[in-house]
Every structure is written in structure tokens, then in C-alpha cells.
Enzyme design. Structure first.
Site, PDB file in Angstrom:
ATOM      1  N   SER A  37      -1.405   6.011  35.978  1.00 33.72           N
ATOM      2  CA  SER A  37      -0.609   7.249  35.847  1.00 33.72           C
ATOM      3  C   SER A  37      -1.427   8.527  35.919  1.00 33.72           C
ATOM      4  CB  SER A  37       0.164   7.242  34.533  1.00 33.72           C
ATOM      5  OG  SER A  37       1.228   6.331  34.610  1.00 33.72           O
ATOM      6  N   VAL A  87      -2.234   3.357  32.309  1.00 30.36           N
ATOM      7  CA  VAL A  87      -2.266   2.026  31.671  1.00 30.36           C
ATOM      8  C   VAL A  87      -3.494   1.199  32.048  1.00 30.36           C
ATOM      9  CG1 VAL A  87       0.189   1.663  31.166  1.00 30.36           C
ATOM     10  CG2 VAL A  87      -0.725   0.975  33.381  1.00 30.36           C
TER      11      VAL A  87
HETATM   12  O1  DON Z   1       4.467   2.595  37.052  1.00 31.63           O
HETATM   13  C1  DON Z   1       3.783   2.035  36.204  1.00 31.63           C
HETATM   14  O2  DON Z   1       4.289   1.434  35.254  1.00 31.63           O
HETATM   15  C2  DON Z   1       2.272   2.114  36.335  1.00 31.63           C
HETATM   16  N1  DON Z   1       1.888   2.079  37.727  1.00 31.63           N
HETATM   17  C3  DON Z   1       1.735   3.372  35.736  1.00 31.63           C
HETATM   18  C4  DON Z   1       2.162   3.566  34.308  1.00 31.63           C
HETATM   19  C5  DON Z   1       1.127   4.219  33.479  1.00 31.63           C
HETATM   20  O3  DON Z   1      -0.021   4.305  33.826  1.00 31.63           O
HETATM   21  C6  DON Z   1       1.546   4.671  32.129  1.00 31.63           C
HETATM   22  N2  DON Z   1       0.441   5.283  31.412  1.00 31.63           N
HETATM   23  N3  DON Z   1      -0.079   5.166  30.407  1.00 31.63           N
END
Ligand code: DON
Length: 301
Positions: free
Chosen positions: A64, A254
Site C-alpha cells: 500500500s 502489508v
Molecule cells: O490490496 C491489498 O490488500 C494489498 N495489495 C495492499 C494492502 C495494504 O498494504 C494495506 N496496508 N497496510
């Protein structure tokens, strides 16, 4: 003068001893293999120096954190018309929540929750082939960090695409509400690939220099607004807690990375793969908290 190098080595030592390291994300199967014992930190300074501790040169999935760069690109391309499709308020819900979308007619609360980031990617895609837009995102990040080696980890992108049911639900719901302009799978595919960009803490800290005001890649007025959104929305339903503990605009991913900026002073990247309950790096947040406290950095005075 603050001895930043000594602060970083103290932080590295403290984090190495931590027993509760959080939980590595496993809803993207490829990320579940990452060793929770890894830790890196890098601080880019106005002088051009970059100070580091731990695994600061090891690549990790920025996930993210990529949303900051796509937002900068989207604002450059569309300006304020972007805000017709996405809001600027904290959501108070998890990053992948579906709840508010229905009551708020398919307009996501902000560009950093998944629904909002999908809209931003959809906006920069606007009829262009995904390959071209991913090339543009990479070019932006490579220019910002001054490092041409940054690439996409295709195995991570594939892994997320195979399991990305929640993001598909969000994107299809927004399409039903008229808030997707491209075929949904094209926007999702581009989004999964931007999230799978791999960078080290050193590369990421350098890429954040434009947000700290060290170079003029984008207008200062726009930098201020991106920083405002990072502060209020960058850690989802833990954004208030991050502002309270760290006091700097930050964006998490994440993969366990966090990019934070002390305007005029530093661009900081940390990486510790174990997450807390809100999906933000547990020890990464602790490291940022220690650094901000010991260096005396805060946007609140
Ligand atoms: O879309 C998603 O769930 C992941 N590609 C990115 C989510 C994410 O990084 C949330 N952050 N902490």
C-alpha cells in the site's frame, strides 16, 4: 547535534530483542514466506546522506505504500477533478472494508483504503494499456529514488491476483455505482502489480525525499496535501494512533514497510514484516516512534 547514527543503532538493537513481532500477512500467500525476524531502517537527509541500520538494503513488497506514488501521479494528471471520485476523510474502518461503500454510493472515503486506491489506479489508467501505466508508475518511483533497479515482483502480483476476492468485490461494487471507467479486471491487474513493487528501505527513504520537501518533483502545495492525507488516513483505522505515537505523516503496507516524512528534515523508511491488528507493521511503528521521539521530530511542534 543529534547523533542519528547512534539512535538508529539503538533502535536496531532494541527491535532485534523484541519477542512479539506481530503476524506476517498471509492473505497474499507469497508474503507469508517472509521471515518476521528481518528489520531495516533508512533515513534520507537533506544533505543527500542516507543513514541505515539492519537489513536496509533488502527488498520487500511495498504494497500500500505504492498508493502514495499513484496518488501523486493521479493528482498530476487530473488535478482536483480526482476528488469527484474519492474523498479525503479517514474511514475508521479496515483498509479492505466494504461497509461504507454501499451507504456512500461507491465513493471511497480516501485514496489510501483499498477502494480509494483502486479508483486512483482506475483514474490514471483511463484507456491506456496497463503496461504503459505500470511503466509510468515505475518511472516516477525510480526518478524519485534515483535508482533504476526498482522492479515489480511478478510472483507477488500473481499471488495477490489469485486470492484477491475482496478487492474484486470492492471494484465490482464501484463499477455498479458508476465509479470505475476501465474494465474492472484491467484496473485490478494494474493495482496488484503496483502493490507488488519491490524496494529496500534505502530506496524507499530516497523515494520519499520529494514528500520531505528536498526536491521539487511536484509542487509544494501538492506535497502538503499528500502529507495531510498520509497523516489522517495513511494507517487506516490506526491513523490517529500513529499521529499520536509518531507525529509524522506516514504510509504503511502489508509487506511490513512504512514510509514517513519529517518535513524539511528527513524521509524515513522502516521494514519489519510482522503486522498489528490493523495491518500495519508492529515493530516498524515502534521503531518510528523511537526515532521521532529521540530525534525530536514531529509536525506538531
Ligand atoms: O490490496 C491489498 O490488500 C494489498 N495489495 C495492499 C494492502 C495494504 O498494504 C494495506 N496496508 N497496510
Amino acid at each position: 547535534m543529534t547523533d542519528l547514527a547512534a539512535i538508529l543503532s539503538r533502535i536496531g538493537a532494541r527491535i532485534a530483542e523484541a519477542s512479539d513481532r506481530g503476524r506476517v500477512a498471509d492473505y497474499i500467500p507469497e508474503l507469508a514466506h517472509v521471515d518476521p525476524a528481518r528489520f531495516g531502517i533508512a533515513v534520507a537527509l537533506p544533505s543527500g546522506d542516507v543513514l541505515t541500520a539492519g537489513d536496509a538494503e533488502t527488498g520487500f513488497s511495498i504494497q500500500s505504500i505504492s498508493k502514495v506514488f499513484t496518488l501523486a501521479l493521479a493528482l498530476g494528471r487530473l488535478g482536483d477533478t480526482l476528488w469527484r471520485r474519492v474523498g479525503r476523510e479517514p474511514s475508521g474502518f479496515a483498509f479492505n472494508s466494504i461497509l461504507q461503500l454501499e451507504t456512500e454510493r461507491g465513493i471511497p472515503r480516501n485514496p489510501f483504503i483499498n477502494a480509494g486506491a483502486l479508483v486512483v489506479t482506475d483514474a490514471i489508467l483511463a484507456g491506456h494499456p496497463p503496461r504503459e501505466v505500470l511503466g509510468e508508475i515505475l518511472r516516477f518511483i525510480r526518478t524519485a529514488s534515483g535508482d533504476e533497479r526498482i522492479t515489480i515482483d511478478r510472483a507477488v502480483a500473481r499471488s495477490e491476483s489469485e486470492t484477491g476476492h475482496r478487492n474484486r468485490a470492492l471494484a465490482h461494487f464501484m463499477a455498479a455505482q458508476g465509479n470505475m471507467v476501465n474494465p474492472v479486471e484491467r484496473t485490478l491487474g494494474t493495482y496488484f502489480h503496483q502493490c507488488a513493487i519491490e524496494m529496500s528501505c534505502v530506496q524507499l527513504a530516497k523515494a520519499g525525499r520529494f514528500l520531505a520537501g528536498f526536491d521539487k518533483m511536484i509542487a509544494p502545495s501538492r506535497v502538503r496535501r499528500i502529507n495531510a492525507l498520509m497523516l489522517t488516513c495513511g494507517h487506516y483505522d490506526a491513523s490517529g494512533d500513529f499521529a499520536w505515537r509518531v507525529g509524522l505523516p506516514g504510509k504503511s503496507g502489508v509487506g511490513g514497510g512504512i514510509l514517513a516524512v519529517a518535513p524539511g528534515r528527513a524521509s524515513v523508511a522502516v521494514w519489519s514484516p510482522g503486522l498489528n491488528a490493523q495491518g500495519n507493521s508492529k515493530l516498524g511503528t515502534e521503531a518510528m516512534e523511537m526515532l521521532a521521539r529521540e530525534a525530536g521530530w514531529s509536525v506538531f511542534g
